[in-house]
Enzyme design. Structure first.
Site, PDB file in Angstrom:
ATOM      1  N   ASN A 143      46.197  47.268  41.339  1.00 22.10           N
ATOM      2  CA  ASN A 143      46.117  46.827  39.943  1.00 22.10           C
ATOM      3  C   ASN A 143      46.747  47.927  39.097  1.00 22.10           C
ATOM      4  O   ASN A 143      46.126  48.954  38.827  1.00 22.10           O
ATOM      5  CB  ASN A 143      44.660  46.590  39.552  1.00 22.10           C
ATOM      6  CG  ASN A 143      44.510  46.087  38.128  1.00 22.10           C
ATOM      7  OD1 ASN A 143      45.495  45.939  37.396  1.00 22.10           O
ATOM      8  ND2 ASN A 143      43.290  45.826  37.724  1.00 22.10           N
ATOM      9  N   ARG A 188      47.470  42.543  41.438  1.00 21.46           N
ATOM     10  CA  ARG A 188      46.888  41.816  40.326  1.00 21.46           C
ATOM     11  C   ARG A 188      47.880  41.858  39.164  1.00 21.46           C
ATOM     12  O   ARG A 188      48.240  42.916  38.671  1.00 21.46           O
ATOM     13  CB  ARG A 188      45.565  42.451  39.881  1.00 21.46           C
ATOM     14  CG  ARG A 188      44.930  41.677  38.730  1.00 21.46           C
ATOM     15  CD  ARG A 188      43.804  42.448  38.074  1.00 21.46           C
ATOM     16  NE  ARG A 188      43.253  41.684  36.954  1.00 21.46           N
ATOM     17  CZ  ARG A 188      42.551  42.230  35.974  1.00 21.46           C
ATOM     18  NH1 ARG A 188      42.331  43.525  35.955  1.00 21.46           N
ATOM     19  NH2 ARG A 188      42.091  41.477  34.990  1.00 21.46           N
TER      20      ARG A 188
END
Length: 396
Positions: free
Chosen positions: A10, A90
């Protein structure tokens, strides 16, 4: 099968969060965070089997590349290199282009870059993280999992803004919603808890953290959500204002504020922090409230009232309701906040089971209402597991 892992990344504008996830159980064997990129105290910390380590990341620039380069060494140090079968990223915003997880190639990378106007803080950072990971792990398939994808099932009546339609036609201005992987995960877990197929289940999912959103889920699909064109809309949050009369922006601009000042305030100086004048952290709000701090008390009241209003309004989007789901750092752990929200919902028949509510914290799940009440429950979210599962599923 149990030793097949997915590296989940992420990548934020000044940070890089990562985890190595068991693709079957969802357990994280390695977790870590690179943070404060671009500052003197830029650093990277990680935890493996309960042991935590931290190092400085030295460099004037390219901190994402430095962090992922360090990550390669960490993965090798713990003999995880050969066990990792994929990398899952992500991605905050997929616009209308991405309605599901995709394997990353040059075209996908270009398409993610193309939506940077919709997510100017997140999209460039996502791309930097992807490029660094592609260079560091060139033999592994890599996948993009989008925060907005779950909400692409919303009907037009839910995502359409009541504005000149040319703004949608020209600039794709509409409700997109975020926290999609979290709402997706907890709704599936909730269906298991009530022993009902998710395709026949409807929930109101309440993700409460530093970022917060509510989602109406009908027969397993998102049909409405509180965040909008950006994550600024909807609920009051840690530092974000949530829903606001747009004329306030014009008012401030006419007072001589710059657009940068306005949106810096709305994004970073509002919410818990702005109302309390004290902190953006819900734990600090609750502690100060216990000591009689008026600003903290007001922040608590505004937050819980707004969450309850959204829950009530989202009953309109559903034909039936199998349960309200609390998740996210605040939703999973802040007993007083859940209790206050349920009090506001007493008109709908909700009654708290105080013992069960107290037990459903710090990683524990459970139904927190009485037997004669409609169901409300707590389910810890696991967005990284969703990313790992979707990556492996696409490989198959």
């Amino acid at each position: 099968m149990s030793n097949k892992y997915v590296l989940v990344i992420n990548s934020g504008s000044s940070s890089l969060k990562f985890a190595v996830i068991n693709s079957v159980s969802g357990d994280a064997v390695l977790t870590g965070l690179g943070e404060c990129f671009g500052l003197e105290d830029s650093r990277m910390s990680w935890k493996y089997q309960g042991n935590k380590q931290e190092v400085s990341i030295v460099g004037e620039e390219n901190h994402h590349q430095l962090a992922i380069g360090k990550l390669v060494g960490i993965v090798a140090e713990y003999d995880l290199t050969d066990a990792i079968i994929a990398v899952g990223h992500r991605i905050v915003h997929g616009g209308e282009k991405f309605t599901k997880t995709v394997q990353i190639d040059e075209q996908v990378l270009k398409d993610i870059e193309a939506v940077k106007e919709l997510a100017p803080l997140h999209a460039p950072a996502n791309v930097i993280g992807i490029k660094a990971a592609l260079a560091a792990f060139p033999t592994l398939p890599q996948f993009a999992v989008f925060d907005t994808a779950f909400h692409q099932t919303m009907p037009a009546k839910a995502f359409t803004g009541a504005i000149d339609k040319t703004l949608y036609d020209q600039y794709a201005i509409r409700r997109y919603g975020f926290h999609g992987t979290s709402h997706y995960f907890v709704s599936r877990e909730a269906a298991k808890m009530i022993n009902k197929p998710v395709e026949e289940s409807s929930f109101i999912s309440v993700h409460l953290g530093n970022g917060a959103s509510v989602c109406a889920i009908k027969n397993g699909k998102s049909v409405d959500t509180s965040m909008g064109f950006t994550p600024l809309a909807g609920l009051m949050m840690g530092t974000r204002c949530g829903d606001l009369d747009p004329s306030i922006i014009e008012f401030l601009l006419n007072k001589g504020w710059t657009t940068e000042q306005v949106f810096e305030t709305l994004n970073k100086k509002s919410g818990f922090l702005g109302v309390s004048g004290l902190t953006s952290d819900a734990r600090g709000i609750l502690e100060a409230m216990e000591e009689g701090h008026e600003g903290a008390t007001l922040a608590f009241q505004v937050f819980t009232y707004r969450v309850a209003k959204y829950i009530g309004s989202y009953m309109v989007a559903l034909d039936n309701l199998d349960g309200i789901i609390f998740t996210g750092g605040i939703g999973e752990n802040a007993l007083l906040i859940r209790r206050e929200i349920l009090k506001y919902l007493k008109i709908f028949g909700y009654k708290e089971n105080e013992a069960a509510d107290a037990d459903a914290r710090f990683g524990a799940e459970g139904i927190i209402t009485t037997a004669d009440s409609p169901v409300a429950m707590v389910i810890p979210t696991n967005e990284e597991f969703v990313i790992a599962q979707e990556s492996v599923a696409l490989m198959a």
